[in-house]
Design an enzyme around this catalytic site. Structure first.
Site, PDB file in Angstrom:
ATOM      1  N   LYS A  15      75.866  61.708   4.607  1.00  0.00           N
ATOM      2  CA  LYS A  15      76.363  62.230   5.894  1.00  0.00           C
ATOM      3  C   LYS A  15      77.834  62.601   5.770  1.00  0.00           C
ATOM      4  O   LYS A  15      78.556  62.076   4.906  1.00  0.00           O
ATOM      5  CB  LYS A  15      76.189  61.218   7.029  1.00  0.00           C
ATOM      6  N   ASP A 142      76.162  52.711  10.011  1.00  0.00           N
ATOM      7  CA  ASP A 142      75.708  54.066   9.677  1.00  0.00           C
ATOM      8  C   ASP A 142      74.214  54.125   9.332  1.00  0.00           C
ATOM      9  O   ASP A 142      73.689  55.204   9.068  1.00  0.00           O
ATOM     10  CB  ASP A 142      76.484  54.605   8.459  1.00  0.00           C
TER      11      ASP A 142
HETATM   12  O1  C5P Z   1      78.869  48.441   9.737  1.00  0.00           O
HETATM   13  P1  C5P Z   1      79.339  48.416   8.326  1.00  0.00           P
HETATM   14  O2  C5P Z   1      78.879  47.181   7.593  1.00  0.00           O
HETATM   15  O3  C5P Z   1      79.049  49.664   7.571  1.00  0.00           O
HETATM   16  O4  C5P Z   1      80.929  48.315   8.405  1.00  0.00           O
HETATM   17  C1  C5P Z   1      81.712  47.986   7.281  1.00  0.00           C
HETATM   18  C2  C5P Z   1      83.107  47.607   7.745  1.00  0.00           C
HETATM   19  O5  C5P Z   1      83.779  48.768   8.288  1.00  0.00           O
HETATM   20  C3  C5P Z   1      83.152  46.591   8.874  1.00  0.00           C
HETATM   21  O6  C5P Z   1      83.121  45.279   8.359  1.00  0.00           O
HETATM   22  C4  C5P Z   1      84.488  46.904   9.533  1.00  0.00           C
HETATM   23  O7  C5P Z   1      85.565  46.380   8.783  1.00  0.00           O
HETATM   24  C5  C5P Z   1      84.568  48.426   9.397  1.00  0.00           C
HETATM   25  N1  C5P Z   1      84.051  49.118  10.600  1.00  0.00           N
HETATM   26  C6  C5P Z   1      84.798  49.077  11.767  1.00  0.00           C
HETATM   27  N2  C5P Z   1      84.323  49.712  12.882  1.00  0.00           N
HETATM   28  C7  C5P Z   1      83.160  50.397  12.851  1.00  0.00           C
HETATM   29  C8  C5P Z   1      82.396  50.453  11.671  1.00  0.00           C
HETATM   30  C9  C5P Z   1      82.877  49.805  10.557  1.00  0.00           C
HETATM   31  O8  C5P Z   1      85.874  48.485  11.806  1.00  0.00           O
HETATM   32  N3  C5P Z   1      82.727  50.990  13.952  1.00  0.00           N
END
Ligand code: C5P
Length: 305
Positions: A15, A142
């Site tokens: 993406k 995502d």
């Molecule tokens: O959701 P995911 O595990 O992909 O997110 C990885 C990291 O990215 C989270 O632990 C956070 O530090 C950051 N993140 C965030 N806000 C979001 C998505 C991700 O701060 N909306």
């Protein structure tokens, strides 16, 4: 329940975020987002086979650096789905990587989505889209979009999706860096920069959504915006040169994809995209550059037996 099969292969796209505005840090460590995702034609392929235990082999161009243990998001997806369905997480996974690793293109999330779709079919669970999307949201912000594909507005952590009206097909050049960036580190850098500097007015995705409704590549190129870009370029200053060079080479627009360091350029057509990709690599501005059309479908079964 559908009839179980012994092997299922799922193809899942990368993406880019055409718009990404990031709100303040929340108490749970995440940030509220408003984002416009587009799925683009650069793919990982995951084959799941019946087995007596859970195993994972990773192959392909971008396989280096992909965790093969419990940190792997496809492995986590298998456990999450198995627990939810009350079945043993026994499956052998063969993952062929084409999506950049730690590149801001949601490669790990794509693999989690692929594992959900593949094991749902392999185990004959027949889960609905909403049920899979709820499991996907638990695995990462995502992951629901990797299931969904196309073009969509994401809110919340990015996991709440609304389809958007998008006309046209767009030719992207994805300029990939040698080394990846950690997503949490990029968000932390954004928080740090915001503490240092004056607070900027939040941008809205309206210009991107309008360009997509019109199907205008020129308008879309001009509207591309990503709040994480300043943080990614702060950590990797060389990306600034890459961004400028792409536009000088005729890109309609360019931006860091998600948390980077991959940079997505919008080309005028395939010929221009090929020339742009070749020039960026020849000038040593990126390690590789891939052409990818968008939007494309999300995680889909391509073979089963
Ligand atoms: O959701 P995911 O595990 O992909 O997110 C990885 C990291 O990215 C989270 O632990 C956070 O530090 C950051 N993140 C965030 N806000 C979001 C998505 C991700 O701060 N909306």
């Amino acid at each position: 329940m559908r009839a179980p099969v012994s092997s299922v292969t799922v193809r899942v796209p990368a993406k880019v975020n055409l718009h990404l505005s990031v709100g303040p840090l929340r108490a749970d460590g995440y940030h509220d987002l408003t984002t416009v995702f587009q799925a683009v034609g650069l793919y990982d392929e995951l084959t799941a086979r019946r087995a007596d235990a859970l195993s994972l082999v990773v192959q392909g161009e971008t396989a280096g650096g992909v965790p093969t243990g419990p940190d792997n998001l496809a492995v986590q997806a298998v456990h999450t789905l198995a627990e939810h369905a009350g079945v043993a997480p026994h499956v052998s996974l063969l993952l062929h990587k084409g999506i950049p690793v730690a590149g801001g293109c949601a490669g790990g999330s794509a693999d989690a989505a692929a594992a959900l779709v593949a094991c749902d079919v392999l185990w004959g669970l027949g889960m609905g889209k909403d049920e899979l999307a709820a499991l996907a949201a638990r695995l990462g912000s995502d992951v629901p979009f990797a299931l969904h594909g196309g073009t969509a507005l994401g809110t919340g952590r990015g996991e709440q999706l609304t389809p958007v009206l998008a006309h046209g097909s767009y030719t992207w050049v994805l300029a990939v860096s040698e080394a990846g960036l950690s997503t949490p580190a990029v968000y932390r850098e954004l928080d740090r920069l915001r503490e240092e500097g004056p607070l900027r007015v939040q941008r809205t995705p309206d210009d991107v959504l309008q360009a997509l409704r019109k199907g205008s590549a020129a308008a879309l190129g001009a509207a591309l915006a990503n709040d994480l870009q300043s943080a990614a370029t702060s950590l990797r200053p060389e990306l600034r040169r890459l961004l400028v060079a792409g536009v000088q080479l005729g890109a309609l627009g360019g931006l860091v994809s998600g948390s980077g360091p991959t940079v997505a350029f919008l080309a005028t057509d395939t010929g221009h995209g090929e020339a742009l990709a070749a020039a960026l690599v020849a000038d040593g501005l990126c390690a590789a550059a891939h052409l990818a059309d968008g939007p494309v479908a999300g995680a889909r079964v391509v073979r089963s037996s």
